[in-house]
Design an enzyme around this catalytic site. Structure first.
Site, PDB file in Angstrom:
ATOM      1  N   CYS A 139      -0.099  32.631  26.134  1.00  0.00           N
ATOM      2  CA  CYS A 139      -0.860  31.458  25.687  1.00  0.00           C
ATOM      3  C   CYS A 139      -0.648  31.218  24.189  1.00  0.00           C
ATOM      4  O   CYS A 139      -1.218  31.926  23.354  1.00  0.00           O
ATOM      5  CB  CYS A 139      -2.346  31.673  25.998  1.00  0.00           C
ATOM      6  SG  CYS A 139      -3.416  30.381  25.364  1.00  0.00           S
ATOM      7  N   CYS A 142      -3.749  30.242  22.241  1.00  0.00           N
ATOM      8  CA  CYS A 142      -4.635  31.374  21.959  1.00  0.00           C
ATOM      9  C   CYS A 142      -4.064  32.249  20.844  1.00  0.00           C
ATOM     10  O   CYS A 142      -4.791  32.695  19.964  1.00  0.00           O
ATOM     11  CB  CYS A 142      -4.808  32.255  23.192  1.00  0.00           C
ATOM     12  SG  CYS A 142      -5.184  31.355  24.702  1.00  0.00           S
ATOM     13  N   ASP A 143      -2.760  32.540  20.905  1.00  0.00           N
ATOM     14  CA  ASP A 143      -2.211  33.637  20.094  1.00  0.00           C
ATOM     15  C   ASP A 143      -1.193  33.221  19.040  1.00  0.00           C
ATOM     16  O   ASP A 143      -0.783  34.053  18.233  1.00  0.00           O
ATOM     17  CB  ASP A 143      -1.545  34.669  21.026  1.00  0.00           C
ATOM     18  CG  ASP A 143      -2.547  35.310  21.971  1.00  0.00           C
ATOM     19  OD1 ASP A 143      -3.737  35.348  21.624  1.00  0.00           O
ATOM     20  OD2 ASP A 143      -2.133  35.758  23.054  1.00  0.00           O
TER      21      ASP A 143
END
Ligand code: FAD
Length: 314
Positions: A139, A142-143
């Site tokens: 993701c 997300c990261d």
């Protein structure tokens, strides 16, 4: 097989952000939710990650498992009953729905909220899961932030892979897209955007044969040519796997309407499924956003939809 005589108002299947939020709202509405959180995956996808920096309310970020423990405690505080077991079978057709746990006990409820999430497809390499959060991610939203000035690989050839690659150029020094075939599946517009980005290069006809690690972190990859089997090394300390996800809907096939990719269909913007009294929330429904906050938001919506459905019955 045994059956309880009690007919609950609500059963929630799933204990990710969607399930726990649905549990919190239905508990506060005094609907006594019974939550099946899964046998091995209690707390859902975020229990497999470390730092979550984009869930509102945590200016310093929060550990994924801690966030999920807090969500659980908050739902339990208002009386949600959480069972660490899988649901093995469902019958959602009648006014009273039944869900059967792995011990064969049948639980009955007037409303069911399905929040079983979806799983990212994996490459199937031996150390892939061990390197999750240690250079390997599924993701970019997300990261991506953690990968500033790094050389990153994105594997996949569809729209999601192109979107992830393009997004990651904000942080990365370089992004290499690895794809098994010689052409991309992604739409023209996504392809063009990626082709015209000077930070992105492509390794076509290639697959990832091995992940290398140093001190428990991803340190490089071996690529294998899909035409002649030759291998080569690629220095990269970030890998984003964008080869799709599978919604966990097997249990509901034949009872609830699913779309062509297997996601639960809902009457958007509501969370109503094709069966009255059954509601869907989180990543099991969502192709598009797939974030903890959007899952929690739709868990809230499912709880409110269930509450209104139950109020109309009485
Ligand atoms: P999930 O969290 O996947 O939960 C599904 C639940 O259903 C689980 O509890 C499981 O046990 C249960 N279940 C499934 N089948 C059954 C069954 N038959 N019976 C009973 N229970 C069942 N999002 C962010 O916003 N920020 C991040 O930083 C972030 N990082 C991530 C890192 C990783 C490694 C991963 C994998 C995801 C990350 N995400 C992040 C995405 C986020 O985790 C998901 O969008 C979110 O968890 C979806 O919530 P959900 O409740 O729909 O499903």
């Amino acid at each position: 097989m045994s059956a309880g005589t009690d007919v609950r108002d609500v059963v929630v299947i799933g204990s990710g952000p969607a399930g726990y939020t649905a549990a919190l709202y239905t508990a506060r509405a005094e609907l006594r939710p019974l939550v099946f959180g899964g046998a091995v995956f209690v707390g859902g996808s975020l229990t497999t990650t470390t730092e979550v920096e984009n869930f509102p309310g945590f200016p310093e970020g929060v550990d994924g498992p801690v966030l999920m423990e807090n969500m659980r405690a908050q739902a339990e505080r208002f009386g949600a009953e959480i069972v660490e077991d899988d649901i093995a079978a469902v019958d959602l057709t009648g006014d009273v729905k039944t869900v059967t746990d792995t011990a064969g006990t049948v639980h009955r409820a007037r409303a069911v909220i399905v929040a079983t999430g979806s799983g990212y497809r994996r490459l199937g390499l031996p150390n892939e899961d061990a390197l999750s959060g240690r250079g390997v991610s599924w993701c970019a939203t997300c990261d991506g932030f953690f990968f500033r000035d790094r050389d990153i690989v994105v594997v996949g050839g569809g729209d999601t892979a192109m979107e992830e690659a393009t997004f990651l150029t904000r942080f990365a020094r370089s992004v290499t897209v690895v794809h098994r075939r010689s052409t991309l599946r992604a739409s023209q517009v996504m392809r063009n955007r990626a082709f015209s980005d000077e930070k992105i290069s492509f390794a076509f006809d290639s697959e990832i044969a091995a992940l290398h690690e140093e001190n428990g972190m991803l340190s490089g990859l071996t690529l294998r040519d899909t035409r002649d089997g030759t291998t080569r090394e690629l220095a990269a300390t970030g890998l984003f796997i964008a080869i799709g996800h599978d919604p966990r809907t097997e249990l509901f096939r034949g009872q609830l309407e699913l779309d062509s990719a297997g996601y639960l269909k809902v009457e958007s913007p509501s969370t109503r499924t094709s069966v009255p009294g059954v509601f869907g929330a989180g990543d099991v429904v969502d192709h598009t956003y797939r974030q903890a906050i959007t899952a929690a938001g739709s868990g809230c919506a499912a709880a409110l939809d269930a509450e209104r459905y139950l109020a109309a019955l009485s």
